[in-house]
Design a protein around this motif. Structure first.
Motif, short mmCIF file in Angstrom:
data_model
loop_
_atom_site.label_atom_id
_atom_site.label_comp_id
_atom_site.label_asym_id
_atom_site.label_seq_id
_atom_site.Cartn_x
_atom_site.Cartn_y
_atom_site.Cartn_z
N UNK A 98 19.23 34.61 48.80
CA UNK A 98 20.43 33.86 48.39
C UNK A 98 20.23 32.37 48.65
N UNK A 99 19.74 32.03 49.85
CA UNK A 99 19.51 30.63 50.19
C UNK A 99 18.40 30.03 49.33
N UNK A 100 17.41 30.83 49.03
CA UNK A 100 16.30 30.41 48.16
C UNK A 100 16.88 29.98 46.81
N UNK A 101 17.85 30.75 46.31
CA UNK A 101 18.45 30.47 45.00
C UNK A 101 19.26 29.17 45.03
N UNK A 102 19.63 28.71 46.24
CA UNK A 102 20.38 27.46 46.36
C UNK A 102 19.46 26.30 46.76
N UNK A 103 18.16 26.58 46.81
CA UNK A 103 17.18 25.58 47.24
C UNK A 103 17.39 25.12 48.68
N UNK A 104 18.00 25.96 49.49
CA UNK A 104 18.15 25.64 50.91
C UNK A 104 17.00 26.33 51.65
N UNK A 105 15.84 25.68 51.62
CA UNK A 105 14.61 26.28 52.14
C UNK A 105 14.64 26.50 53.65
N UNK A 106 15.30 25.60 54.37
CA UNK A 106 15.41 25.75 55.83
C UNK A 106 16.19 27.00 56.19
N UNK A 107 17.33 27.17 55.51
CA UNK A 107 18.16 28.35 55.75
C UNK A 107 17.37 29.62 55.40
N UNK A 108 16.69 29.55 54.28
CA UNK A 108 15.93 30.70 53.82
C UNK A 108 14.81 31.06 54.81
N UNK A 109 14.13 30.01 55.30
CA UNK A 109 13.05 30.23 56.27
C UNK A 109 13.58 30.87 57.54
N UNK A 110 14.73 30.41 57.99
CA UNK A 110 15.36 30.96 59.20
C UNK A 110 15.66 32.44 59.00
N UNK A 111 16.20 32.76 57.83
CA UNK A 111 16.55 34.15 57.54
C UNK A 111 15.30 35.03 57.42
N UNK A 112 14.21 34.45 56.92
CA UNK A 112 12.97 35.23 56.82
C UNK A 112 12.43 35.57 58.21
#
Ligand code: FE2
Ligand code: FE2
Length: 167
Positions: free
Chosen positions: A30-44
């Protein structure tokens, strides 16, 4: 050798840990789709940790000579209204997991299964950290939207990104 009731409860918790991993991976997407890479990385990273939790339960059952049984993993949502809604979901989810870990501990105590109670101690502590981490992010995000929204959200994304992206 652990009792069947304890084995089944641990097996169910193993499944829930893998669900947690799946949920956080969905949030990463979901964060990836918003280009929020930091959030996405944290979730990964979070998803990896939950997988490791599942494997801890797996390892414990193996150690106890119990048969593992893999149940279907529920499909998580893939969409949230806002980044804040996703983190509020994460916090609520961790609170639910904490309650399940406590239920497991109650069962182990009731069955006088001291080995399992000792094993679960790690998870009791871990859940305190998990709730604190998610709670802190929810708090900061609320602050970010109450104040100068866009800039603070950017700074928060940068901060979360420091945890590192894993491939
Ligand atoms: Fe977990
Ligand atoms: Fe967790």
């Amino acid at each position: 050798m652990i009792r069947d009731s304890v084995r089944d409860a641990i097996n169910a918790q193993m499944n829930r840990e893998f669900y947690s991993s799946y949920l956080y991976l969905a949030m990463a997407g979901y964060f990836e789709s918003m280009n929020l890479k930091g959030f996405s990385g944290w979730m990964q990273v979070q998803a990896k940790e939950e997988h490791a939790h599942g494997m801890k339960f797996y390892g414990y059952l193996v150690e106890q000579g119990a048969r593992i049984s893999m149940a279907a993993i529920e499909a998580p949502p893939s969409e949230w209204a806002t980044p804040l809604a996703a983190f509020e979901h994460a916090l609520a989810h961790e609170q639910k997991v904490t309650a399940r870990i406590h239920d497991l501990m109650d069962l182990a105590m009731k069955e006088k299964d001291y080995a399992t109670a000792g094993f679960l101690g790690w998870f009791v502590k871990e859940q305190v950290e998990e709730e604190a981490a998610a709670g802190e992010i929810v708090f900061k995000m609320k602050l970010a939207s109450a104040e100068k929204g866009a800039v603070l959200l950017y700074l928060l994304d940068h901060e979360l990104g420091k945890r590192g992206k894993t491939a």
